[in-house]
Design an enzyme around this catalytic site. Structure first.
Site, PDB file in Angstrom:
ATOM      1  CB  SER A 137      -0.945   0.003   1.213  1.00  0.00           C
ATOM      2  OG  SER A 137      -0.212  -0.157   2.417  1.00  0.00           O
ATOM      3  CG  ASP A 152      -4.754   4.823   7.586  1.00  0.00           C
ATOM      4  OD1 ASP A 152      -3.838   5.640   7.819  1.00  0.00           O
ATOM      5  OD2 ASP A 152      -4.623   3.854   6.827  1.00  0.00           O
ATOM      6  CG  HIS A 189      -1.643   3.418   4.816  1.00  0.00           C
ATOM      7  ND1 HIS A 189      -2.762   2.854   5.400  1.00  0.00           N
ATOM      8  CD2 HIS A 189      -1.024   2.430   4.131  1.00  0.00           C
ATOM      9  CE1 HIS A 189      -2.816   1.576   5.076  1.00  0.00           C
ATOM     10  NE2 HIS A 189      -1.768   1.287   4.303  1.00  0.00           N
TER      11      HIS A 189
END
Length: 361
Positions: A73, A237, A240
């Protein structure tokens, strides 16, 4: 005492020790599982997706430089607000400016990917871009959170690097980030995550350098900014990176990408400087040092015409930070006792402490 007697006593000792160890392990594992559940609730759920940064960046005469990105990610750019804010897009834009040529970015990274997923990513990538000009791999965080075997993780990374090198692509690997910087994760889980992250990053470096690639330590994603300004450097979040965080990571990866494709950067051809904590070392020692020194590049080198000694390949550490050199007193405090006065001479390898501070540069 007969061998059979010794064997029986040893077996009894091992059995007793194993019983105590098992009880401690089960107790500790219960604590860690509880803390992991807390961390998941605190950190929250990931985003639905990440920006699509595939495309052509920059302009100029000549064919586009084929820049490819694989990984998880972070490589995909989850947490960035726009496609132009991902690591891949930032680097592609900068490379185009330096080279005076367009850069075609092909990003096949997948949110949630682990190292075993790299093979599938590469299969699809090489079908589209058979001969990349440079490849960036960012992977490892999910290997740690899923407790994937380090051996398995590194083997899959090695196979991916080997196939890219067979396709004549220079490879730069951003090693496993330090998950111990994620403040919502409670102790002692956070400390264990730090240790696992660093061990994996060191193993990644040893493997990649031996295969002819180079690594850049992402560590705590390059600086105390992530600890001091989490609201700025982390996305919503709290796990990240934000667009600012990605820009910080890209700034450390960019010089290595430029050198890999033969473009000149501020560090091109520069000799290692002892005052910056740079040195020539056996790759295993270089990997350990880099894992705890964010922003450090490790690549293969030669000493007196030899690429390796009895302990393995030689490697050079370069600290790509754009901070001023430390004051002489600070450098002396951080200098290791085995360092030589010649900046390009290899260091005598000594055990590294994970918690030993690195010279700031």
């Amino acid at each position: 005492m007969s061998r059979a007697s010794v064997a029986r006593k040893a077996a009894a000792y091992v059995a007793g020790t194993a019983g105590v160890s098992a009880a401690c392990f089960l107790s500790g594992w219960g604590v860690l599982k509880g803390e992991a559940a807390i961390a998941r609730r605190v950190v929250g759920q990931p985003f639905d997706g990440a920006p699509d940064d595939n495309g052509v960046y920059g302009a100029g005469p000549g064919d586009a430089i084929q820049f490819v990105v694989l990984g998880d990610s972070t490589a995909k750019g989850m947490g960035a607000d726009a496609a132009s804010q991902t690591v891949g897009a930032i680097i592609a834009t900068a490379v185009a400016a330096f080279a005076g040529r367009p850069v075609r970015l092909t990003n096949v990274a997948v949110v949630g990917a682990t190292s075993p997923d790299l093979g599938g990513q590469l299969d699809g990538l090489l079908a589209r871009v058979p001969h990349p000009d440079v490849a960036l791999i960012m992977v490892g965080a999910n290997d740690v959170t899923s407790r994937l075997s380090q051996t398995d993780a590194v083997e899959h990374l090695a196979e991916t690097v080997r196939r890219l090198r067979d396709a004549d692509a220079p490879v730069v690997v951003g090693t496993c980030p330090d998950l111990g910087v994620i403040k919502p994760v409670p102790q002692p889980l956070r400390q264990l995550a730090r240790r696992w992250s660093r061990h994996l990053a060191a193993a990644q470096t040893r493997t990649v350098v031996e295969l002819g690639g180079r690594t850049v330590s992402l560590g705590d994603l390059l600086g105390h900014e992530f600890s001091d300004s989490p609201a700025v450097m982390f996305s919503k979040d709290r796990f990240h990176p934000s667009s600012a965080g990605y820009a910080r990571a890209a700034s450390a990866l960019l010089p290595s990408i430029l050198d890999a494709i033969g473009e000149v950067s501020a560090d091109t051809g520069r000799r290692p400087e002892r005052l910056r904590g740079e040195a020539v070392r056996p790759v295993a020692s270089a990997a350990r040092r880099a894992a705890r020194d964010p922003g450090t590049e490790v690549t293969g080198t030669e000493v007196t015409g030899m690429a390796r000694n009895a302990r393995g390949p030689w490697a050079v550490l370069l600290r790509r930070h754009r901070h001023p050199l430390p004051a002489p007193d600070d450098a002396a405090k951080h200098a290791e006792p085995d360092e030589t006065s010649e900046t390009v001479a290899p260091e005598t390898d000594t055990p590294d402490s994970e918690d030993k501070p690195a010279a700031s540069g």
